[in-house]
Motif scaffolding. Structure first.
Motif, PDB file in Angstrom:
ATOM      1  N   GLY A 291       0.783  -1.224   0.000  1.00 24.38           N
ATOM      2  CA  GLY A 291       0.000   0.000   0.000  1.00 24.38           C
ATOM      3  C   GLY A 291       0.818   1.279   0.000  1.00 24.38           C
ATOM      4  O   GLY A 291       0.251   2.362  -0.044  1.00 24.38           O
ATOM      5  N   ALA A 292       2.166   1.152   0.016  1.00 20.49           N
ATOM      6  CA  ALA A 292       2.998   2.358   0.143  1.00 20.49           C
ATOM      7  C   ALA A 292       2.722   3.356  -0.985  1.00 20.49           C
ATOM      8  O   ALA A 292       2.651   4.567  -0.763  1.00 20.49           O
ATOM      9  CB  ALA A 292       4.472   1.980   0.171  1.00 20.49           C
ATOM     10  N   HIS A 293       2.546   2.820  -2.202  1.00 21.04           N
ATOM     11  CA  HIS A 293       2.349   3.719  -3.339  1.00 21.04           C
ATOM     12  C   HIS A 293       1.063   4.536  -3.194  1.00 21.04           C
ATOM     13  O   HIS A 293       0.913   5.589  -3.781  1.00 21.04           O
ATOM     14  CB  HIS A 293       2.295   2.898  -4.627  1.00 21.04           C
ATOM     15  CG  HIS A 293       1.169   1.899  -4.650  1.00 21.04           C
ATOM     16  ND1 HIS A 293       1.193   0.766  -3.860  1.00 21.04           N
ATOM     17  CD2 HIS A 293      -0.009   1.880  -5.316  1.00 21.04           C
ATOM     18  CE1 HIS A 293       0.074   0.074  -4.062  1.00 21.04           C
ATOM     19  NE2 HIS A 293      -0.674   0.739  -4.939  1.00 21.04           N
ATOM     20  N   LEU A 294       0.137   4.031  -2.385  1.00 23.62           N
ATOM     21  CA  LEU A 294      -1.145   4.720  -2.248  1.00 23.62           C
ATOM     22  C   LEU A 294      -1.049   5.949  -1.355  1.00 23.62           C
ATOM     23  O   LEU A 294      -1.939   6.782  -1.325  1.00 23.62           O
ATOM     24  CB  LEU A 294      -2.189   3.760  -1.670  1.00 23.62           C
ATOM     25  CG  LEU A 294      -2.533   2.578  -2.581  1.00 23.62           C
ATOM     26  CD1 LEU A 294      -3.227   1.479  -1.805  1.00 23.62           C
ATOM     27  CD2 LEU A 294      -3.405   3.059  -3.729  1.00 23.62           C
ATOM     28  N   LEU A 295       0.058   6.031  -0.608  1.00 22.94           N
ATOM     29  CA  LEU A 295       0.179   7.143   0.331  1.00 22.94           C
ATOM     30  C   LEU A 295       1.062   8.257  -0.217  1.00 22.94           C
ATOM     31  O   LEU A 295       1.432   9.174   0.493  1.00 22.94           O
ATOM     32  CB  LEU A 295       0.753   6.649   1.665  1.00 22.94           C
ATOM     33  CG  LEU A 295      -0.158   5.722   2.443  1.00 22.94           C
ATOM     34  CD1 LEU A 295       0.518   5.254   3.717  1.00 22.94           C
ATOM     35  CD2 LEU A 295      -1.472   6.410   2.766  1.00 22.94           C
ATOM     36  N   GLY A 296       1.402   8.200  -1.481  1.00 24.07           N
ATOM     37  CA  GLY A 296       2.326   9.171  -2.047  1.00 24.07           C
ATOM     38  C   GLY A 296       1.739  10.549  -2.278  1.00 24.07           C
ATOM     39  O   GLY A 296       2.449  11.536  -2.293  1.00 24.07           O
ATOM     40  N   ARG A 297       0.454  10.606  -2.475  1.00 21.80           N
ATOM     41  CA  ARG A 297      -0.186  11.881  -2.828  1.00 21.80           C
ATOM     42  C   ARG A 297      -0.793  12.531  -1.612  1.00 21.80           C
ATOM     43  O   ARG A 297      -1.599  11.923  -0.926  1.00 21.80           O
ATOM     44  CB  ARG A 297      -1.348  11.605  -3.799  1.00 21.80           C
ATOM     45  CG  ARG A 297      -0.969  11.577  -5.224  1.00 21.80           C
ATOM     46  CD  ARG A 297      -2.183  11.280  -6.082  1.00 21.80           C
ATOM     47  NE  ARG A 297      -2.980  10.157  -5.620  1.00 21.80           N
ATOM     48  CZ  ARG A 297      -4.311  10.096  -5.705  1.00 21.80           C
ATOM     49  NH1 ARG A 297      -4.987  11.104  -6.215  1.00 21.80           N
ATOM     50  NH2 ARG A 297      -4.971   9.041  -5.290  1.00 21.80           N
ATOM     51  N   ASP A 298      -0.431  13.758  -1.336  1.00 23.60           N
ATOM     52  CA  ASP A 298      -1.065  14.461  -0.233  1.00 23.60           C
ATOM     53  C   ASP A 298      -2.142  15.401  -0.760  1.00 23.60           C
ATOM     54  O   ASP A 298      -2.025  15.966  -1.838  1.00 23.60           O
ATOM     55  CB  ASP A 298      -0.031  15.289   0.547  1.00 23.60           C
ATOM     56  CG  ASP A 298       0.835  14.400   1.430  1.00 23.60           C
ATOM     57  OD1 ASP A 298       0.567  13.199   1.496  1.00 23.60           O
ATOM     58  OD2 ASP A 298       1.773  14.936   2.032  1.00 23.60           O
TER      59      ASP A 298
ATOM     60  N   GLN B 104      -9.753   8.197   1.227  1.00 23.59           N
ATOM     61  CA  GLN B 104      -9.875   7.001   0.393  1.00 23.59           C
ATOM     62  C   GLN B 104      -8.528   6.337   0.156  1.00 23.59           C
ATOM     63  O   GLN B 104      -8.438   5.109   0.101  1.00 23.59           O
ATOM     64  CB  GLN B 104     -10.549   7.349  -0.934  1.00 23.59           C
ATOM     65  CG  GLN B 104     -12.062   7.331  -0.774  1.00 23.59           C
ATOM     66  CD  GLN B 104     -12.798   8.051  -1.872  1.00 23.59           C
ATOM     67  OE1 GLN B 104     -12.183   8.530  -2.832  1.00 23.59           O
ATOM     68  NE2 GLN B 104     -14.103   8.140  -1.724  1.00 23.59           N
ATOM     69  N   ASP B 105      -7.473   7.146   0.016  1.00 26.03           N
ATOM     70  CA  ASP B 105      -6.133   6.567  -0.144  1.00 26.03           C
ATOM     71  C   ASP B 105      -5.698   5.860   1.143  1.00 26.03           C
ATOM     72  O   ASP B 105      -5.074   4.799   1.097  1.00 26.03           O
ATOM     73  CB  ASP B 105      -5.110   7.650  -0.515  1.00 26.03           C
ATOM     74  CG  ASP B 105      -5.282   8.119  -1.963  1.00 26.03           C
ATOM     75  OD1 ASP B 105      -5.971   7.420  -2.736  1.00 26.03           O
ATOM     76  OD2 ASP B 105      -4.742   9.184  -2.308  1.00 26.03           O
TER      77      ASP B 105
END
Ligand code: C2E
Ligand code: MG
Ligand code: MG
Ligand code: MG
Length: 278
Positions: free
Chosen positions: A9-16, A25-26
């Motif tokens: 799931g790391a890639h899902l937390l890249g956008r703030d 949702q992320d």
């Protein structure tokens, strides 16, 4: 070349978002990706020391979950625990924390007791007892080194069932603490109706100590009630020497807060009980 661990799931937390945090949702998608399945978990535990107020010695350490992210500040519980609770993923997260904290403590060169936090949902699981038993058995941690902290929200729904869970858990030899006492709708009756070993006095009360005698009277009353019922009292959020002096004089069992030690990495905690050099 080292093995690359792919944290789920790391890639899902890249956008703030504009708030500097990932969107809800992320967070939900990343929680789901990391908590379902066997991928390496992206969470880490910070440990906050708890000290005896009478002599200042270390009494225990509380495990607090953190979610590190690449190139950004770690997410803290307030950022993702509410999402985990709303989606039912919290029982998976708390199970990981339980197992990881027990394994860490069992590896220490010390018998220091630990505490972990458990959201209310865990207490409605029919298999909570075997989950805790296997965490103890797998780690080899002695049950008397484990305390489970719950907030009063656990007591609101099905109090009889929760009382039974608490009794069974205590039957294993571990302790149960009522966390954030006084911070919500808490009534003194909870201390009588449920067999808590420890009550943690909410930070809000400790902060109010600065503003006068009424708050002092309330905190003193909680401590005295704890003494009368043989329940240990731990003051949370101790930030000033004046607060510490008052709590020590009032007879609180233990104190926890930034004045004495903020949540820290495991290596800094274990350095506290390493034999002094030289
Ligand atoms: P808590 O269990 O009441 O933990 C104490 C919180 O107060 C921690 O925040 C800690 O960093 C903070 N704190 C400690 N000393 C001070 C102080 O002197 N001043 C101030 N202002 N704050 C202080 P944190 O780590 O952000 O955790 C917040 C809450 O998230 C915890 O409150 C607990 O309810 C929940 N939580 C943490 N880890 C877990 C977990 O593994 N599972 C579950 N279900 N909940 C968790
Ligand atoms: Mg706690
Ligand atoms: Mg608390
Ligand atoms: Mg809290």
């Amino acid at each position: 070349r080292g093995r690359t661990l792919r944290l789920a799931g790391a890639h899902l937390l890249g956008r703030d978002t504009a708030k500097g945090l990932p969107g809800r949702q992320d967070i939900e998608a990343a929680l789901r990706a990391s908590l379902t399945g066997d991928a390496p978990k992206p969470f880490v535990l910070a440990w906050q020391p708890i000290f005896h107020s009478n002599d200042g010695t270390l009494m225990a350490a509380e495990a607090l979950v953190r979610w590190p992210r690449p190139r950004r500040a770690p997410l803290v519980p307030d950022d993702f625990i509410p999402v985990a609770e709303a989606t039912g993923l919290i029982t998976h997260l708390d199970r990981w924390v339980l197992r990881t904290a027990c394994a860490a403590a069992a590896s220490w060169d010390s018998d220091l007791p630990i505490s972990i936090n458990m959201s209310a949902a865990n207490f409605y699981l029919t298999d909570l007892l075997p989950i805790v038993m296997s965490a103890l058995a797998e780690s080899g941690l002695s049950p008397d080194r484990l305390e489970i902290e719950v907030t009063e929200t656990v007591l609101l729904q099905d109090p009889d069932g929760v009382r039974q869970q608490i009794d069974r858990l205590r039957g294993l030899g571990l302790r149960i603490a009522l966390d954030d006492f006084g911070g919500g709708h808490g009534t003194l009756g909870y201390l009588n109706a449920f067999p808590f070993d420890t009550v943690k006095i909410d930070r809000a009360f400790i902060r109010q100590l600065d503003s006068g005698e009424r708050a002092e009277a309330v905190v003193r009353a909680i401590i005295q009630l704890g003494q009368a019922l043989s329940i240990r009292t731990v003051a949370e959020g101790v930030e000033t020497q004046a607060q510490l002096d008052f709590l020590t004089a009032a007879g609180a069992t233990a104190v926890q807060g930034f004045l004495l030690g903020a949540p820290m990495p495991e290596a800094r905690l274990t350095a506290l009980f390493a034999p002094p050099l030289g």
